[in-house]
Design a protein around this motif. Structure first.
Motif, short mmCIF file in Angstrom:
data_model
loop_
_atom_site.label_atom_id
_atom_site.label_comp_id
_atom_site.label_asym_id
_atom_site.label_seq_id
_atom_site.Cartn_x
_atom_site.Cartn_y
_atom_site.Cartn_z
N PHE A 1 117.38 79.11 154.09
CA PHE A 1 117.91 80.00 155.13
C PHE A 1 116.79 80.87 155.71
O PHE A 1 116.63 80.99 156.93
CB PHE A 1 119.01 80.86 154.52
CG PHE A 1 119.68 81.82 155.48
CD1 PHE A 1 120.72 81.39 156.29
CD2 PHE A 1 119.28 83.15 155.56
CE1 PHE A 1 121.33 82.28 157.18
CE2 PHE A 1 119.88 84.03 156.43
CZ PHE A 1 120.93 83.60 157.24
N THR A 2 116.00 81.48 154.83
CA THR A 2 114.95 82.39 155.29
C THR A 2 113.72 81.65 155.80
O THR A 2 113.06 82.11 156.74
CB THR A 2 114.57 83.35 154.15
OG1 THR A 2 115.72 84.11 153.78
CG2 THR A 2 113.47 84.31 154.56
N GLU A 3 113.41 80.52 155.20
CA GLU A 3 112.23 79.78 155.63
C GLU A 3 112.33 79.32 157.07
O GLU A 3 111.33 79.18 157.77
CB GLU A 3 112.00 78.57 154.70
CG GLU A 3 111.41 78.93 153.35
CD GLU A 3 109.96 79.38 153.46
OE1 GLU A 3 109.10 78.53 153.72
OE2 GLU A 3 109.70 80.59 153.29
N ARG A 4 113.56 79.10 157.55
CA ARG A 4 113.72 78.72 158.96
C ARG A 4 113.40 79.88 159.89
O ARG A 4 113.05 79.65 161.05
CB ARG A 4 115.17 78.25 159.20
CG ARG A 4 115.52 76.91 158.57
CD ARG A 4 116.83 76.38 159.11
NE ARG A 4 117.96 77.24 158.76
CZ ARG A 4 118.71 77.08 157.67
NH1 ARG A 4 118.44 76.09 156.82
NH2 ARG A 4 119.72 77.88 157.43
N LEU A 5 113.53 81.10 159.39
CA LEU A 5 113.40 82.28 160.24
C LEU A 5 112.08 83.01 160.03
O LEU A 5 111.41 83.40 160.99
CB LEU A 5 114.57 83.23 159.96
CG LEU A 5 115.97 82.62 160.11
CD1 LEU A 5 117.00 83.53 159.46
CD2 LEU A 5 116.28 82.40 161.58
N SER A 6 111.75 83.23 158.76
CA SER A 6 110.53 83.98 158.41
C SER A 6 109.85 83.29 157.24
O SER A 6 109.92 83.77 156.10
CB SER A 6 110.90 85.42 158.03
OG SER A 6 111.50 86.10 159.10
N PRO A 7 109.22 82.17 157.48
CA PRO A 7 108.63 81.41 156.37
C PRO A 7 107.52 82.18 155.67
O PRO A 7 106.72 82.87 156.32
CB PRO A 7 108.08 80.15 157.05
CG PRO A 7 107.90 80.52 158.49
CD PRO A 7 108.98 81.52 158.79
N PHE A 8 107.50 82.08 154.36
CA PHE A 8 106.43 82.69 153.60
C PHE A 8 105.17 81.85 153.77
O PHE A 8 105.19 80.64 153.54
CB PHE A 8 106.81 82.77 152.12
CG PHE A 8 105.80 83.50 151.26
CD1 PHE A 8 105.88 84.87 151.12
CD2 PHE A 8 104.77 82.81 150.63
CE1 PHE A 8 104.95 85.56 150.35
CE2 PHE A 8 103.83 83.48 149.87
CZ PHE A 8 103.92 84.86 149.72
N PRO A 9 104.06 82.45 154.16
CA PRO A 9 102.83 81.67 154.41
C PRO A 9 102.27 81.10 153.11
O PRO A 9 101.95 81.84 152.18
CB PRO A 9 101.88 82.69 155.04
CG PRO A 9 102.42 84.03 154.65
CD PRO A 9 103.88 83.89 154.47
N ARG A 10 102.15 79.81 153.06
CA ARG A 10 101.71 79.16 151.83
C ARG A 10 100.29 79.56 151.43
O ARG A 10 99.94 79.50 150.25
CB ARG A 10 101.83 77.63 151.95
CG ARG A 10 103.29 77.13 151.97
CD ARG A 10 104.05 77.73 150.81
NE ARG A 10 105.41 77.25 150.65
CZ ARG A 10 106.50 77.94 150.97
NH1 ARG A 10 106.38 79.13 151.56
NH2 ARG A 10 107.70 77.47 150.74
N ALA A 11 99.51 80.00 152.35
CA ALA A 11 98.15 80.47 152.01
C ALA A 11 98.20 81.72 151.14
O ALA A 11 97.19 82.06 150.49
CB ALA A 11 97.37 80.76 153.29
N GLN A 12 99.34 82.40 151.10
CA GLN A 12 99.48 83.62 150.29
C GLN A 12 99.96 83.35 148.87
O GLN A 12 100.06 84.29 148.07
CB GLN A 12 100.44 84.59 150.98
CG GLN A 12 100.05 84.99 152.39
CD GLN A 12 98.72 85.70 152.44
OE1 GLN A 12 98.38 86.50 151.57
NE2 GLN A 12 97.93 85.39 153.48
N LEU A 13 100.25 82.10 148.53
CA LEU A 13 100.77 81.80 147.20
C LEU A 13 99.81 82.20 146.07
O LEU A 13 100.28 82.69 145.03
CB LEU A 13 101.13 80.32 147.09
CG LEU A 13 102.43 79.90 147.79
CD1 LEU A 13 102.63 78.40 147.65
CD2 LEU A 13 103.63 80.65 147.22
#
Length: 305
Positions: A236-248
């Motif tokens: 639900f949230t990834e469609r709207l405000s995806p967490f940047p994978r570079a920040q993992l």
């Protein structure tokens, strides 16, 4: 009160079976969820009405699927294996917070697995009623900068932040600009607050969505800052405000200060989906154990296995 039948084992993930399998596989005694909502029924009804209408602070269709009576919602969390949870209450105007705190104190008294929760709003008597709540045993506070529409740096709140920092009582703050920005949301107002109160145990709700990287920076700078996972990483949230994978990698490095939060019951998917979303990040079982139980247990002085 155990739930049974289709609800307990529902194939759409609303029931308990998948949740229990998750924490049992990790060898945990259950979960600690720092971001759940219980509030007076007429207030919760208004919240649900707001979600149903896709109000301006939501801005999208948001079906609340755990729309049960209070007793059933408590029972469902227990069936999930949630050993400690919160009653995140929050005012949208002056004159509400003291009343909400009274309700939350009574709710905690009759619901021992709920951490005694309180809240506040910038108003003349705020320091007095926050001190009353702390003296009465409040273990966590909720600050909703978006809904309240207030500046966390409001001079009326400065003694409150100092009091809570001195008492070591955590504050879960919705201060990011998601799902819709407010006048005082974003990392800058909170950064200024933390510069004045660096010992404040601030838990950034929703990991500061969508300003994830900026709030990770605040957590790296201030050792008492934590972030909760509420709704983050889900489909639900990834469609709207995806967490940047570079920040993992930064998320992994901050593993001791990431806390499980879900927003139950106000979520548009099954509870287990939040857990599955955390697992698919690939940060490992030790990280999951810390996030889903150990970190919250240590923060609130609960038994840590």
């Amino acid at each position: 009160m155990a739930l049974s039948g289709a609800d307990s084992a529902s194939p759409d993930g609303r029931g308990a079976a998948g949740v229990v399998r998750f924490w049992e596989r990790l060898g945990l005694p259950g979960l600690v969820d720092v971001h759940t909502h219980f509030m007076p029924e007429r207030v919760l009804a208004k919240v649900w009405e707001y979600f149903d209408s896709a109000g301006p602070l939501v801005g999208m269709k948001w079906p609340v699927i755990y729309r049960h009576e209070e007793e059933q919602r408590i029972a469902l969390l227990r069936e999930f294996g949630v050993r400690a949870f919160t009653s995140m209450v929050y005012p949208h105007k002056a004159g509400m917070a003291r009343w909400l705190n009274g309700w939350a104190a009574e709710f905690a008294r009759r619901t021992p697995d709920c951490l005694h929760t309180a809240t506040f709003y910038p108003e003349p008597d705020v320091e007095a009623y926050v001190r009353e709540a702390v003296d009465a045993g409040a273990r966590v506070f909720k600050s909703h900068v978006q809904v309240g529409g207030y500046d966390p740096g409001d001079p009326l709140l400065d003694p409150v932040w100092g009091l809570l920092a001195e008492a070591g009582v955590p504050v879960v703050a919705h201060c990011g600009s998601g799902p819709a920005p407010g006048k005082h949301t974003g990392p800058e107002p909170i950064g200024r607050l933390l510069a004045r109160h660096p010992r404040l145990r601030l838990v950034v709700a929703h990991m500061g969505m969508p300003e994830y990287a900026d709030f990770l920076t605040l957590a790296e700078r201030f050792t008492e800052v934590r972030l909760d996972t509420t709704m983050v990483f889900t489909d639900f949230t990834e469609r709207l405000s995806p967490f940047p994978r570079a920040q993992l990698p930064r998320l992994a490095d901050l593993g001791e200060r990431i806390l499980l939060g879900t927003d139950f019951p106000n979520i548009p998917y099954g509870y287990v989906h939040q857990l599955d979303a955390l697992e698919r990040l690939g940060l490992g079982d030790d990280w999951l154990r810390a996030v889903c139980h150990g970190n919250g247990a240590r923060l609130f002085g609960l038994p840590v296995v």
